[in-house]
Design an enzyme around this catalytic site. Structure first.
Site, PDB file in Angstrom:
ATOM      1  N   ASP A  15       0.856  -1.204   0.000  1.00  0.00           N
ATOM      2  CA  ASP A  15       0.000   0.000   0.000  1.00  0.00           C
ATOM      3  C   ASP A  15       0.887   1.248   0.000  1.00  0.00           C
ATOM      4  OD1 ASP A  15      -3.070   0.859   1.285  1.00  0.00           O
ATOM      5  OD2 ASP A  15      -1.417   2.272   1.484  1.00  0.00           O
ATOM      6  N   ASP A 110      -4.333   2.321  -4.723  1.00  0.00           N
ATOM      7  CA  ASP A 110      -3.005   2.355  -4.099  1.00  0.00           C
ATOM      8  C   ASP A 110      -2.600   1.086  -3.364  1.00  0.00           C
ATOM      9  OD1 ASP A 110      -4.119   2.606  -1.469  1.00  0.00           O
ATOM     10  OD2 ASP A 110      -2.487   3.961  -0.916  1.00  0.00           O
ATOM     11  N   GLU A 111      -3.360   0.014  -3.520  1.00  0.00           N
ATOM     12  CA  GLU A 111      -2.963  -1.188  -2.786  1.00  0.00           C
ATOM     13  C   GLU A 111      -3.383  -2.484  -3.473  1.00  0.00           C
ATOM     14  OE1 GLU A 111      -5.443  -1.793   0.937  1.00  0.00           O
ATOM     15  OE2 GLU A 111      -5.998   0.238   0.372  1.00  0.00           O
TER      16      GLU A 111
HETATM   17  N1  DCP Z   1      -8.682   8.509  -0.107  1.00  0.00           N
HETATM   18  C1  DCP Z   1      -9.719   9.445  -0.150  1.00  0.00           C
HETATM   19  N2  DCP Z   1     -10.581   9.569   0.926  1.00  0.00           N
HETATM   20  C2  DCP Z   1     -10.415   8.802   2.024  1.00  0.00           C
HETATM   21  C3  DCP Z   1      -9.371   7.846   2.084  1.00  0.00           C
HETATM   22  C4  DCP Z   1      -8.518   7.729   0.997  1.00  0.00           C
HETATM   23  O1  DCP Z   1      -9.881  10.142  -1.156  1.00  0.00           O
HETATM   24  N3  DCP Z   1     -11.248   8.945   3.060  1.00  0.00           N
HETATM   25  C5  DCP Z   1      -7.730   8.434  -1.241  1.00  0.00           C
HETATM   26  C6  DCP Z   1      -6.548   9.338  -0.972  1.00  0.00           C
HETATM   27  C7  DCP Z   1      -5.464   8.419  -0.529  1.00  0.00           C
HETATM   28  C8  DCP Z   1      -5.785   7.143  -1.304  1.00  0.00           C
HETATM   29  O2  DCP Z   1      -7.207   7.119  -1.421  1.00  0.00           O
HETATM   30  O3  DCP Z   1      -4.177   8.927  -0.827  1.00  0.00           O
HETATM   31  C9  DCP Z   1      -5.276   5.886  -0.645  1.00  0.00           C
HETATM   32  O4  DCP Z   1      -5.928   5.686   0.593  1.00  0.00           O
HETATM   33  P1  DCP Z   1      -5.167   5.110   1.843  1.00  0.00           P
HETATM   34  O5  DCP Z   1      -6.201   4.748   2.842  1.00  0.00           O
HETATM   35  O6  DCP Z   1      -4.189   4.068   1.442  1.00  0.00           O
HETATM   36  O7  DCP Z   1      -4.416   6.385   2.457  1.00  0.00           O
HETATM   37  P2  DCP Z   1      -3.027   7.032   2.074  1.00  0.00           P
HETATM   38  O8  DCP Z   1      -2.309   6.262   1.023  1.00  0.00           O
HETATM   39  O9  DCP Z   1      -3.245   8.486   1.779  1.00  0.00           O
HETATM   40  O10 DCP Z   1      -2.228   6.957   3.437  1.00  0.00           O
HETATM   41  P3  DCP Z   1      -1.590   5.664   4.151  1.00  0.00           P
HETATM   42  O11 DCP Z   1      -0.117   5.953   4.213  1.00  0.00           O
HETATM   43  O12 DCP Z   1      -2.198   5.614   5.503  1.00  0.00           O
HETATM   44  O13 DCP Z   1      -1.911   4.472   3.305  1.00  0.00           O
HETATM   45 MG    MG Z   2      -2.064   4.195   1.187  1.00  0.00          MG
HETATM   46 MG    MG Z   3      -4.831   2.131   0.593  1.00  0.00          MG
END
Ligand code: DCP
Ligand code: MG
Ligand code: MG
Length: 364
Positions: A15, A110-111
């Site tokens: 991820d 992203d995962e």
């Molecule tokens: N996303 C979004 N709204 C949310 C959660 C996520 O638009 N409530 C989008 C933005 C994030 C992407 O999806 O960048 C990936 O979600 P992740 O939960 O993997 O979060 P991140 O990659 O941003 O952070 P982490 O390092 O915790 O994975």
């Molecule tokens: Mg992420």
């Molecule tokens: Mg994710």
């Protein structure tokens, strides 16, 4: 020895760290090392989609109103999302994953899960594979991922999240319960904030406490998911990594050139999207029992509304009729939208639909 190794399934969950925010930092060197928030505008009730790890030190989290995030971290740089770029990065990372194993199940942009069971050798152990994966992603995309390595999907997913950013957490075969026992119950799939509160009220906080409840308790508290959650709390999860998931829905969406609250225009767009979806369904000869409407407001809040019925739909006017009803319930004075999507899921085959119509006719 190698045979022994191969007895265990090896699954990696990968991820991206602060996905949207990291892409923005990568593409603009001025943002590197600084708190960055990607999302909607603070003065129009926008929310945070992604917060860089520098911003998280101030307590900023995803889905938090942007106005609150800016109060917590006034020096943060705000960026609007660039969905096209994120999609491209996502396609690229999936290609990288494919060079490690063909058994990949993407979960979101992203995962993904990777099954590397058959890729293990004496030297190329699953943790080494995960390390190489991280290196290759960093080299090609200049972005970091966190990975979890274990014998199951659920544990690998929890593990990848435990040491973010740039983490590599390994749960060795046989140590699954030691890993899970001290974790809070909400680490498990299926336990969201509401369920967590409900279970916590019964004095149950850790997975170890959850795992010691009896079957009756699980059924009472989790209904249809009881068995799955009980097994997961015990570290048992046999679900395979699914390469080709059966397609569960057909949808069509569009981003508008200009945000609009014009009801007539919105309905026209819904009608056009319904036509697209209907065409796809007709090509496949399928019909669905659920119509879904996706909306993104001008302040980047994205949500979906859906409606289900006994008789499946396939024709565009039917899909459009239901999607329009959903739209009407969401429109209010002054509200503007930037994205609309229509989807159909809950498939049965067309023959079933004809049958059910026939049965209705016979019933008359
Ligand atoms: N996303 C979004 N709204 C949310 C959660 C996520 O638009 N409530 C989008 C933005 C994030 C992407 O999806 O960048 C990936 O979600 P992740 O939960 O993997 O979060 P991140 O990659 O941003 O952070 P982490 O390092 O915790 O994975
Ligand atoms: Mg992420
Ligand atoms: Mg994710």
């Amino acid at each position: 020895m190698v045979d022994e190794l191969k007895l265990n399934k090896a699954i990696i969950h990968a991820d991206f760290d602060a996905f949207y925010a990291s892409v923005e930092q990568r593409d603009n060197s001025k943002l590197a090392g600084r708190p960055v928030l990607v999302g909607g505008r603070p003065y129009s009730r926008g929310v945070v989609a992604s917060a860089s790890y520098e911003a998280r030190k101030y307590g900023v989290r995803s889905a938090m109103p942007m106005s609150r995030a800016i109060k917590l971290c006034p020096q943060a740089v705000m960026k609007r999302p660039r969905f096209d770029v994120y999609r491209e990065v996502s396609n690229h990372v999936m290609e990288i994953f494919k060079t490690f194993t063909p058994i990949i199940e993407p979960l979101s942009l992203d995962e993904a899960y990777l099954d590397v069971t058959d890729k293990q050798t004496l030297t190329m152990t699953p943790p080494v594979i995960a390390k190489n994966l991280k290196l290759k992603v960093l080299e090609e995309l200049k972005l970091t991922i966190s990975t979890g390595v274990s014998t199951s999907k659920s544990i690998s997913k929890i593990a990848s999240d435990i040491d973010k950013p740039d983490g590599l957490t390994v749960v060795r075969p046989g140590t699954e319960r030691d890993f899970l026992d001290p974790l809070p119950i909400e680490s498990l799939w299926g336990i969201g904030p509401k369920t967590k509160d409900r279970i916590n009220k019964q004095g149950i906080y850790k997975i170890k406490e959850l795992a010691s409840q009896d079957d009756f308790w699980f059924v009472e508290n989790f209904g249809a998911n009881a068995k799955l959650i009980k097994l997961m709390s015990l570290g048992v999860d046999e679900r395979p990594v699914l390469i080709h998931k059966d397609r569960k829905s057909y949808s069509s969406e569009t981003t508008l050139n200009e945000d609009t609250g014009d009801v007539i225009l919105l309905k026209e767009i819904v009608s056009r999207l319904s036509q697209d979806v209907s065409n796809s369904l007709m090509k496949k000869g399928i019909s669905g029992k659920t119509v879904k409407l996706k909306l993104r407001t001008s302040n980047f809040e994205t949500f979906t509304r859906q409606i289900s019925f006994m008789d499946p739909v396939q024709l565009s006017f039917e899909i459009s009729e239901y999607a329009t009803k959903l739209l009407e319930q969401e429109i209010s004075e002054g509200m503007k939208f930037r994205l609309l999507g229509v989807g159909v899921s809950g498939f049965g085959h067309l023959e079933m639909r004809q049958d059910s119509q026939q049965m209705r006719l016979e019933g008359f």
